[in-house]
Design a protein around this motif. Structure first.
Motif, short mmCIF file in Angstrom:
data_model
loop_
_atom_site.label_atom_id
_atom_site.label_comp_id
_atom_site.label_asym_id
_atom_site.label_seq_id
_atom_site.Cartn_x
_atom_site.Cartn_y
_atom_site.Cartn_z
N LEU A 118 11.92 -21.33 41.71
CA LEU A 118 11.97 -22.70 41.20
C LEU A 118 11.90 -23.74 42.32
CD1 LEU A 118 14.69 -22.14 38.46
CD2 LEU A 118 12.28 -22.65 38.05
N ALA A 119 12.69 -23.53 43.39
CA ALA A 119 12.73 -24.49 44.50
C ALA A 119 11.44 -24.46 45.31
CB ALA A 119 13.92 -24.20 45.40
N GLY A 120 10.74 -23.35 45.28
CA GLY A 120 9.47 -23.25 46.00
C GLY A 120 8.37 -24.10 45.39
N VAL A 152 -4.27 -21.95 69.50
CA VAL A 152 -3.33 -22.93 68.93
C VAL A 152 -3.06 -22.60 67.47
CG1 VAL A 152 -3.05 -25.35 68.26
CG2 VAL A 152 -3.81 -24.78 70.56
N LEU A 153 -4.10 -22.24 66.72
CA LEU A 153 -3.91 -21.90 65.31
C LEU A 153 -3.06 -20.65 65.14
CD1 LEU A 153 -7.43 -22.77 63.85
CD2 LEU A 153 -5.29 -24.03 63.57
N ARG A 154 -3.21 -19.68 66.04
CA ARG A 154 -2.36 -18.47 65.99
C ARG A 154 -0.90 -18.84 66.19
NH1 ARG A 154 -6.30 -15.92 68.99
NH2 ARG A 154 -5.15 -16.30 70.92
N ARG A 155 -0.64 -19.70 67.17
CA ARG A 155 0.74 -20.11 67.45
C ARG A 155 1.34 -20.87 66.28
NH1 ARG A 155 -1.33 -21.25 72.62
NH2 ARG A 155 -1.40 -23.48 72.19
N THR A 156 0.58 -21.79 65.69
CA THR A 156 1.13 -22.58 64.58
C THR A 156 1.30 -21.71 63.34
OG1 THR A 156 -1.07 -23.40 63.99
CG2 THR A 156 0.27 -24.80 65.40
N ALA A 157 0.43 -20.74 63.12
CA ALA A 157 0.58 -19.83 61.98
C ALA A 157 1.83 -18.98 62.14
CB ALA A 157 -0.66 -18.95 61.83
N ALA A 158 2.12 -18.56 63.37
CA ALA A 158 3.33 -17.76 63.62
C ALA A 158 4.58 -18.57 63.31
CB ALA A 158 3.36 -17.26 65.06
N LYS A 159 4.58 -19.87 63.66
CA LYS A 159 5.73 -20.73 63.35
C LYS A 159 5.91 -20.89 61.85
CE LYS A 159 5.50 -23.57 67.51
NZ LYS A 159 5.12 -24.89 68.02
N GLU A 160 4.79 -21.04 61.13
CA GLU A 160 4.87 -21.21 59.68
C GLU A 160 5.42 -19.96 59.02
OE1 GLU A 160 1.01 -22.39 58.35
OE2 GLU A 160 1.10 -24.30 59.43
N ASP A 161 5.06 -18.78 59.53
CA ASP A 161 5.56 -17.53 58.95
C ASP A 161 7.07 -17.41 59.06
OD1 ASP A 161 3.07 -16.76 58.12
OD2 ASP A 161 2.73 -15.36 59.78
N THR A 162 7.64 -17.90 60.18
CA THR A 162 9.09 -17.81 60.33
C THR A 162 9.80 -18.75 59.36
OG1 THR A 162 9.10 -19.45 62.10
CG2 THR A 162 8.97 -17.14 62.76
N ASN A 163 9.15 -19.83 58.94
CA ASN A 163 9.75 -20.76 57.99
C ASN A 163 9.43 -20.42 56.54
OD1 ASN A 163 10.91 -22.22 60.02
ND2 ASN A 163 9.25 -23.68 60.17
N LYS A 164 8.60 -19.43 56.34
CA LYS A 164 8.24 -19.03 54.98
C LYS A 164 9.48 -18.45 54.30
CE LYS A 164 3.97 -17.45 53.14
NZ LYS A 164 2.78 -16.68 53.37
N GLY A 165 9.73 -18.85 53.09
CA GLY A 165 10.90 -18.35 52.38
C GLY A 165 12.17 -19.13 52.68
N VAL A 166 12.05 -20.25 53.40
CA VAL A 166 13.20 -21.09 53.71
C VAL A 166 13.01 -22.42 52.98
CG1 VAL A 166 14.52 -22.24 55.52
CG2 VAL A 166 13.50 -20.00 55.95
N TYR A 167 14.01 -22.78 52.18
CA TYR A 167 13.94 -24.00 51.38
C TYR A 167 15.13 -24.88 51.73
CZ TYR A 167 10.93 -20.78 48.90
OH TYR A 167 9.95 -19.87 48.60
N ASP A 168 14.84 -26.12 52.11
CA ASP A 168 15.88 -27.08 52.47
C ASP A 168 15.77 -28.31 51.60
OD1 ASP A 168 17.52 -26.06 54.65
OD2 ASP A 168 15.65 -26.01 55.81
N PHE A 169 16.86 -28.62 50.94
CA PHE A 169 16.98 -29.84 50.16
C PHE A 169 18.33 -30.43 50.51
CE2 PHE A 169 14.08 -27.12 47.83
CZ PHE A 169 13.05 -27.99 47.51
N ASP A 170 18.63 -31.61 50.01
CA ASP A 170 19.91 -32.26 50.27
C ASP A 170 21.06 -31.33 49.89
OD1 ASP A 170 21.61 -34.48 50.91
OD2 ASP A 170 21.87 -34.79 48.75
N ASN A 171 21.88 -30.94 50.87
CA ASN A 171 23.06 -30.07 50.68
C ASN A 171 22.72 -28.67 50.16
OD1 ASN A 171 24.90 -31.99 51.59
ND2 ASN A 171 25.06 -32.91 49.56
N LEU A 172 21.47 -28.25 50.30
CA LEU A 172 21.06 -26.92 49.85
C LEU A 172 20.15 -26.29 50.90
CD1 LEU A 172 20.82 -24.77 47.50
CD2 LEU A 172 18.71 -25.94 46.91
N HIS A 173 20.51 -25.10 51.33
CA HIS A 173 19.67 -24.33 52.26
C HIS A 173 19.58 -22.91 51.70
CE1 HIS A 173 17.95 -22.93 56.04
NE2 HIS A 173 18.75 -21.90 55.94
N LEU A 174 18.35 -22.50 51.39
CA LEU A 174 18.11 -21.16 50.86
C LEU A 174 17.16 -20.45 51.81
CD1 LEU A 174 18.29 -19.00 48.63
CD2 LEU A 174 16.43 -20.18 47.46
#
Length: 173
Positions: free
Chosen positions: A110-112, A61-83
């Motif tokens: 900065l957003a990180g 389970v930890l391997r699967r959740t770590a893999a999901k987190e890696d795909t979201n690494k470097g993605v920043y979402d704020f109101d009307n902003l997606h980086l």
């Protein structure tokens, strides 16, 4: 569980975040297993169980959740902003905005770390690297260009100058 049952606990955890959940229970009917997994459990183990099997399932389970987190690494979402730094793509109000890599890297830095103040020298080290020998005012130029691209996007965040110190990505709470 004295206050609530496992089903309710699973529902409440899933409503708030994506914490991995493994149900250890005496309820072994197919209906119970299916219900637990449909409510959001990542695994379902029925008593009696072997400790080595539980350990192996936890690691899986930890391997699967770590893999999901890696795909979201470097993605920043704020109101009307997606980086998305995996694609070097900036979207403001849903539209792609062209920006050079250094501007995107500066914004990601900065957003990180929302609301953290960075000095110009810290930003130069983080974004340009230790071997950059140019003027620290290059940060000012890049921030100015980013502000022009992000202007009016949201009242929830902004690139703020902290006079005498540096810059921060301010998020209002």
């Amino acid at each position: 569980m004295p206050v609530m049952d496992g089903w309710e606990a699973c529902r409440k955890i899933r409503a708030k975040d994506n914490t991995p959940i493994i149900m250890l229970t005496a309820k072994g009917e197919t209906y119970d297993k299916v219900l637990g997994l449909e409510l959001g459990a990542d695994d379902y183990i029925v008593k009696p169980f072997d400790a080595k099997e539980v350990t192996a399932r936890i690691k899986a389970v930890l391997r699967r959740t770590a893999a999901k987190e890696d795909t979201n690494k470097g993605v920043y979402d704020f109101d009307n902003l997606h980086l998305d730094m995996n694609r070097y793509e900036l979207k403001v109000k849903g539209k792609v905005v062209e920006a050079p890599p250094k501007e995107l890297e500066l914004l990601a830095c900065l957003a990180g770390h929302p609301n953290r103040v960075y000095t110009r020298d810290q930003l130069l080290d983080e974004v340009w690297g230790f071997e950059y020998y140019g003027d620290s005012r290059t940060i000012d130029v890049h921030v100015k260009r980013l502000r022009e691209k992000l202007e009016g996007a949201s009242e929830q965040w902004n690139l703020k100058t902290v006079w005498g110190v540096g810059y921060k990505f301010e998020v209002k709470e």
